[in-house]
Every structure is written in structure tokens, then in C-alpha cells.
Design an enzyme around this catalytic site. Structure first.
Site, PDB file in Angstrom:
ATOM      1  CG  PHE A   1      -1.872  -1.178   1.040  1.00  0.00           C
ATOM      2  CD1 PHE A   1      -2.928  -1.003   0.027  1.00  0.00           C
ATOM      3  CD2 PHE A   1      -2.091  -2.047   2.114  1.00  0.00           C
ATOM      4  CE1 PHE A   1      -4.166  -1.979  -0.297  1.00  0.00           C
ATOM      5  CE2 PHE A   1      -3.392  -2.947   2.104  1.00  0.00           C
ATOM      6  CZ  PHE A   1      -4.070  -2.904   0.953  1.00  0.00           C
TER       7      PHE A   1
ATOM      8  CG  ASN B   1      -3.389  -1.617  -3.435  1.00  0.00           C
ATOM      9  OD1 ASN B   1      -4.103  -0.647  -3.419  1.00  0.00           O
ATOM     10  ND2 ASN B   1      -3.906  -3.054  -3.226  1.00  0.00           N
TER      11      ASN B   1
HETATM   12  C1  LIG Z   1      -7.807  -2.781   0.087  1.00  0.00           C
HETATM   13  C2  LIG Z   1      -8.832  -3.053  -0.590  1.00  0.00           C
HETATM   14  O1  LIG Z   1      -9.931  -3.010  -0.683  1.00  0.00           O
HETATM   15  C3  LIG Z   1      -8.480  -4.187  -1.740  1.00  0.00           C
HETATM   16  C4  LIG Z   1      -7.043  -4.570  -2.043  1.00  0.00           C
HETATM   17  O2  LIG Z   1      -6.428  -4.092  -2.851  1.00  0.00           O
HETATM   18  S1  LIG Z   1      -6.688  -5.881  -0.939  1.00  0.00           S
HETATM   19  C5  LIG Z   1      -5.127  -6.290  -1.520  1.00  0.00           C
HETATM   20  C6  LIG Z   1      -5.114  -7.058  -2.592  1.00  0.00           C
HETATM   21  N1  LIG Z   1      -3.746  -7.737  -3.110  1.00  0.00           N
HETATM   22  C7  LIG Z   1      -3.646  -9.179  -2.642  1.00  0.00           C
HETATM   23  O3  LIG Z   1      -4.417  -9.773  -2.610  1.00  0.00           O
HETATM   24  C8  LIG Z   1      -2.116  -9.367  -2.996  1.00  0.00           C
HETATM   25  C9  LIG Z   1      -1.985 -10.510  -4.137  1.00  0.00           C
HETATM   26  N2  LIG Z   1      -0.760 -11.085  -4.032  1.00  0.00           N
HETATM   27  C10 LIG Z   1       0.220 -10.751  -4.743  1.00  0.00           C
HETATM   28  O4  LIG Z   1       0.213  -9.803  -5.566  1.00  0.00           O
HETATM   29  C11 LIG Z   1       1.615 -11.604  -4.892  1.00  0.00           C
HETATM   30  O5  LIG Z   1       1.040 -13.106  -4.036  1.00  0.00           O
HETATM   31  C12 LIG Z   1       2.445 -11.125  -3.793  1.00  0.00           C
HETATM   32  C13 LIG Z   1       3.157  -9.986  -4.323  1.00  0.00           C
HETATM   33  C14 LIG Z   1       2.012 -10.694  -2.516  1.00  0.00           C
HETATM   34  C15 LIG Z   1       3.942 -12.107  -3.514  1.00  0.00           C
HETATM   35  O6  LIG Z   1       4.244 -12.428  -4.876  1.00  0.00           O
HETATM   36  P1  LIG Z   1       4.208 -14.098  -5.260  1.00  0.00           P
HETATM   37  O7  LIG Z   1       4.906 -14.067  -6.651  1.00  0.00           O
HETATM   38  O8  LIG Z   1       2.843 -14.796  -4.801  1.00  0.00           O
HETATM   39  O9  LIG Z   1       5.333 -14.745  -4.418  1.00  0.00           O
HETATM   40  P2  LIG Z   1       5.615 -15.704  -3.674  1.00  0.00           P
HETATM   41  O10 LIG Z   1       6.953 -16.338  -3.423  1.00  0.00           O
HETATM   42  O11 LIG Z   1       4.416 -16.768  -3.656  1.00  0.00           O
HETATM   43  O12 LIG Z   1       5.108 -15.017  -2.120  1.00  0.00           O
HETATM   44  C16 LIG Z   1       6.198 -14.628  -1.107  1.00  0.00           C
HETATM   45  C17 LIG Z   1       5.822 -14.706   0.150  1.00  0.00           C
HETATM   46  O13 LIG Z   1       4.904 -14.175   0.587  1.00  0.00           O
HETATM   47  C18 LIG Z   1       3.869 -14.834   1.170  1.00  0.00           C
HETATM   48  N3  LIG Z   1       2.648 -14.606   0.828  1.00  0.00           N
HETATM   49  C19 LIG Z   1       2.061 -14.526  -0.450  1.00  0.00           C
HETATM   50  N4  LIG Z   1       0.671 -14.068  -0.443  1.00  0.00           N
HETATM   51  C20 LIG Z   1       0.469 -14.111   1.066  1.00  0.00           C
HETATM   52  C21 LIG Z   1      -0.844 -13.660   1.784  1.00  0.00           C
HETATM   53  N5  LIG Z   1      -1.881 -13.126   1.157  1.00  0.00           N
HETATM   54  N6  LIG Z   1      -0.545 -13.929   3.070  1.00  0.00           N
HETATM   55  C22 LIG Z   1       0.436 -14.331   3.615  1.00  0.00           C
HETATM   56  N7  LIG Z   1       1.661 -14.507   3.033  1.00  0.00           N
HETATM   57  C23 LIG Z   1       1.645 -14.489   1.802  1.00  0.00           C
HETATM   58  C24 LIG Z   1       4.450 -16.345   0.582  1.00  0.00           C
HETATM   59  O14 LIG Z   1       3.867 -17.138   1.466  1.00  0.00           O
HETATM   60  C25 LIG Z   1       6.030 -16.424   0.628  1.00  0.00           C
HETATM   61  O15 LIG Z   1       6.569 -16.334   1.718  1.00  0.00           O
HETATM   62  P3  LIG Z   1       7.884 -17.132   1.717  1.00  0.00           P
HETATM   63  O16 LIG Z   1       8.903 -16.231   0.914  1.00  0.00           O
HETATM   64  O17 LIG Z   1       8.205 -17.086   3.275  1.00  0.00           O
HETATM   65  O18 LIG Z   1       7.604 -18.429   1.148  1.00  0.00           O
END
Ligand SMILES: CC(=O)CC(=O)SCCNC(=O)CCNC(=O)[C@H](O)C(C)(C)COP(=O)(O)OP(=O)(O)OC[C@H]1O[C@@H](n2cnc3c(N)ncnc32)[C@H](O)[C@@H]1OP(=O)(O)O
Length: 446
Positions: free
Chosen positions: A253, A374
């Protein structure tokens, strides 16, 4: 059914130029009975409404001055929160930051601000919510003002012509709200009609425009100043091993405000339409209440996010968008332009796959995510701004990167998806007019 114009005359109404009734006419509505009264009300209704669809007449954005490079943010965060000893957690946070595809974010919570408000980094010290609310009370309207001043300049009419304000934020809750503080800062008329939309979440960026569309189309001559002003002051959390999802939020964020001016029937040679707002819709996905949600507690906004979010959005987005697409003969998704909420790279990738979008289709959204992070409800409006700027930079035939139709779309708690179907404007006609050489709104992102 609305009566023909002749019947309106028979109802002996004397409307003002703005379609409203004068004092004597109000009395007419009350005393007339039966069919005549029905006709009168029908005429009144017709005269109050705009003729055309609502259009976007200006767009602008603003961010706080301090930039944080994503590569340097882990060191900053762990230092200000006295967490440098948590080496494994910091490594995990660094890994997440690297995956966000964010280069930098503009954030108001600098070291100086955090030192002045220690309860933000150390919530257990008490009154954290109060301190966060105090920061938000100042910053949210101020950032909104910065964006709105730019939007009004682009619009080209005096701010006294603004009839309505629609204000969205997830950063704080006050009574009276940020809408009033903003209206005062802006010096808007005391009669301006305000709608405050607190805690919609990130789909708020499209929801505020949906409300503005209804206001503009149902109130002839209305000019709606629509603002989303967001910040991390309520949601900032110190690193915590037992809440890994909070690391994701802290990595994603950023702070920012976006403003659009919406009105129907643009005045020729005075106002220019950037996009027509053809359709607006919203849906929630059943049984997903716990996928994204937030609670106000003593320590601010506790935000919860599950890993299912990218999947839920990509699996459900087409159903809502198809309702709009069929209105304009089902163009291919790749023949449309896309201003969508940059929630995170995993969401964008899943949407690209689900809709089989070409890689460049979400370029504006990705640019915004890369340069600002974001920015909650502001994200999709930042992307819309970016699209019209990219259109200018690429010498496109329309404000929608040479496409006629496109979507403004955002998602948030619920899980809720909000979308508007937009029609772009040919750049050769009323968008740039004769001023193309001198037209320099905010610079296009690198
Ligand atoms: C505010 C609002 O109303 C609306 C919103 O915008 S809400 C926010 C919406 N955004 C999301 O949901 C985020 C979506 N996720 C992503 O874009 C990606 O998963 C990311 C950038 C977070 C990570 O990238 P990725 O390619 O998935 O990487 P990845 O290697 O799988 O994960 C990196 C680490 O993050 C952790 N992780 C990823 N998503 C997670 C989650 N939701 N919760 C907890 N841990 C998470 C993984 O377990 C991993 O940890 P380790 O390195 O220890 O194994």
C-alpha cells in the site's frame, strides 16, 4: 410514463433554467390533484434530468512528497519499529517486496512523522487509534485538495460551479467527515451537496464514480467533484511473525489521492469530455466475507487478506463485465482499454489469464502499481489518468489508447467488484481541440 412535451405546458409549470420549480410552482404540485398532478411531477422529473450520459471532464492525482524506494523499505520499516533483530522476518518481508513489482511508493509516514507519533510504530503504548486518526484528519483532506486543485484547473471552470462532492476514503472516520474538511479547504460553496463514502475499500474508486454518474444524470447541470484520498496512517503495522498477511499489506500500500470531475452535457468550447460513463454495476461474491476485511480496533485498522483473493477476483470478474459488454455488441476484451485496480501482481496475472488479455492491456495499471504501489481506492483512477496520458504520448486515435470502449474496474472487501463501462473520445475532435501542442497535464509515467 413521461407525458409528451405539450402536456407539460398544459400542466402550467414555470421551471427555472436549472429545471427546478420556483415557490409558486411548488404550490402547484401540492394543490393539483389526479392526472394533472401526475403529469406535473412527470414533467418536473424530466426537466431535472440531464439529456446525455455523464462524462469525465477532468482527472488529476496527487501523492505525498516523500518517496520510498521499495528496495530500501525493509531496512526503513524494521529500523523504525525496532525490529532489526528479527532477521528471518525481515528476509521474508524483503522477498515479498521484491515480488510486488513496485519500484517506489509515496508515503506520508516518514521517520519524522513516526517519531512524532510513536504509538503508530508501537501500538501497545496506547492511544494508537487516536494518533492515527489525528494524522488522517489532516492528511486525507489535504491530499485530496492537491488533486482537486489540479483537476479544477484542467476542467477550466470556476470552483463555484461545483454542485456536488463525492468523497471516498478508507483512511480514518470522522464526524463531520473528510468531505466537509475538504470542501472547506477548497473554498467550495456552502450549499455544495456532499456524499461521504467511508470504508468502501479499494472498489471505492469505481463506486464513487458510479454515484457521481447517477448524480450527474439525474440533476441537470450538476458538476460533481469526485475524490478518493487514501493513506497508510490507519493500517500501518509493525512486523509480526504471527501475521504474515500483514507483511503483504505493508509491502503493497501507498498514499495518494485521485480526483475526477463528472458532469453530463459538456458545454461546447468550455468543457471537454475525456470519457463517457455508459454503464455502472457492482456485485459481491457470496461467502467471501473473510477473504478481505478490516476492523477498527485500538491499534488502527486491522486488515485481513487471504491468499484466495487473486483467484476469487479472476474467477468472478467476467460475469459482471459481460453484463456491460453485451450493451456494446460484445467487443473482444483485447479491443477494450483497461483501468483497473492494481491490487497486486498476482491479481493482475490471474485476470490476464482468465480474460486472455494481451500483456500490454494492463500496462497503465502496472505502471501505477510500479510507481505508486496499491493506492487503495485511488488506484483505478490513477490508471484512468495514465490511460489518457498514454493515449496522448502514443498519438492514439482515442483517449482510450485507440480503443472505443473500456472498463474502470476495482475490487475490495466483500469480496466486491465495481465496474463502469466507458466510451473514449476521439482525440482528433473535442478532446484536444486546437490546443494539442499546449496540452500538458501531469506527465506520463516513464
Ligand atoms: C484494500 C482493498 O480493499 C483491496 C485490496 O487491494 S486488498 C490487496 C489485494 N492484494 C492481494 O491480495 C495481494 C495479491 N498477491 C500478490 O500480488 C502476490 O502474491 C505477492 C506480491 C504478495 C507475492 O508474490 P508471489 O509471486 O505470490 O510470491 P510468493 O513467492 O508466492 O510469495 C512471497 C512470500 O509471500 C507470502 N505470501 C504471499 N501472499 C500471502 C498472503 N496473502 N498472506 C500471507 N503470506 C503471503 C508467501 O508465503 C511467500 O513467503 P515465503 O517467501 O516465506 O515463502
Amino acid at each position: 410514463m413521461a407525458p409528451p412535451a405539450g402536456n407539460c405546458a398544459a400542466a402550467s409549470l414555470h421551471n427555472g433554467d436549472d429545471g427546478t420549480l420556483g415557490g409558486q410552482d411548488d404550490a402547484n404540485v401540492v394543490v393539483q390533484g389526479g392526472a394533472v398532478a401526475e403529469r406535473t411531477i412527470s414533467c418536473l422529473r424530466g426537466r431535472q434530468a440531464a439529456e446525455g450520459v455523464a462524462t469525465v471532464l477532468a482527472i488529476a492525482t496527487a501523492v505525498p512528497p516523500t518517496e520510498f524506494l521499495q528496495s530500501e523499505y525493509p531496512d526503513f520499516l524494521f529500523r523504525v519499529c525496532n525490529c532489526d533483530a528479527k532477521i528471518a522476518l525481515k528476509d521474508k518481508f524483503r522477498r515479498i517486496c521484491e515480488k510486488t513489482e513496485i519500484r517506489k511508493r509515496n508515503i506520508f509516514l516518514t521517520e519524522e512523522v513516526l517519531k512524532a507519533n510513536p504509538s503508530i510504530c508501537f501500538p501497545d503504548a496506547g492511544h494508537s487509534l487516536r494518533d492515527r486518526q489525528e494524522v488522517a484528519a489532516v492528511q486525507v483532506p489535504k491530499l485530496a485538495q492537491e488533486a482537486a486543485v489540479k483537476a479544477i484547473k484542467e476542467w477550466g471552470r470556476p470552483k463555484s460551479d461545483i454542485t456536488h462532492v463525492v468523497f471516498g476514503t478508507t483512511c480514518g472516520i470522522h464526524m463531520p467527515g473528510a468531505d466537509l474538511q475538504f470542501s472547506k479547504l477548497m473554498g467550495l460553496e456552502t450549499t455544495v451537496k456532499r456524499v461521504m463514502m467511508y470504508q468502501i475499500g479499494c472498489n471505492g474508486g469505481a463506486a464513487v464514480v458510479r454515484v457521481a454518474k447517477d448524480l450527474a444524470e439525474n440533476n441537470k447541470g450538476a458538476r460533481v467533484l469526485v475524490v478518493c484520498s487514501e493513506g497508510t496512517a490507519l493500517g500501518f503495522v509493525p512486523p509480526n511473525e504471527s501475521k504474515p498477511e500483514e507483511l503483504v499489506e505493508t509491502a503493497l500500500f501507498g498514499d495518494g489521492a485521485a480526483c475526477v470531475i463528472v458532469g453530463a452535457d459538456p458545454i461546447p468550447k468550455v468543457e471537454r469530455s475525456l470519457f463517457e460513463l455508459l454503464w455502472a454495476g457492482e456485485c459481491f461474491i457470496p461467502e467471501t466475507d473473510k477473504a478481505v476485511y478490516g476492523n477498527f480496533t485500538e491499534v488502527g485498522m486491522e486488515f485481513h487478506l487471504t491468499r484466495k483473493v487473486p483467484f476469487l477476483i479472476s474467477e468472478n470478474i467476467a460475469k459482471l463485465l459481460n453484463q456491460a459488454r453485451k450493451i456494446v455488441n460484445n467487443p473482444n476484451w483485447n479491443d477494450m482499454f483497461w483501468a483497473i485496480h492494481g491490487g497486486g501482481p498476482a491479481i493482475l496475472k490471474k485476470i490476464e489469464t482468465a480474460l486472455q488479455l494481451a500483456p500490454h492491456k494492463l500496462a497503465a495499471t502496472r505502471e501505477v502499481l510500479r510507481e505508486y504501489g496499491n493506492v487503495y481506492s485511488g488506484s483505478c483512477l490513477f490508471a484512468l489518468d495514465q490511460i489518457r496520458l498514454r493515449s496522448l504520448a502514443m498519438d492514439a486515435s482515442t483517449t482510450g489508447e485507440s480503443c472505443e470502449y473500456g472498463f474502470l474496474c476495482a475490487f475490495g472487501p466483500g469480496v466486491t467488484i465495481d465496474a463502469l463501462l466507458l466510451r473514449s473520445v476521439p482525440t482528433s475532435t473535442n478532446y484536444f481541440g486546437d490546443d494539442k501542442e499546449n496540452y500538458t497535464p501531469n506527465a506520463v509515467l516513464p
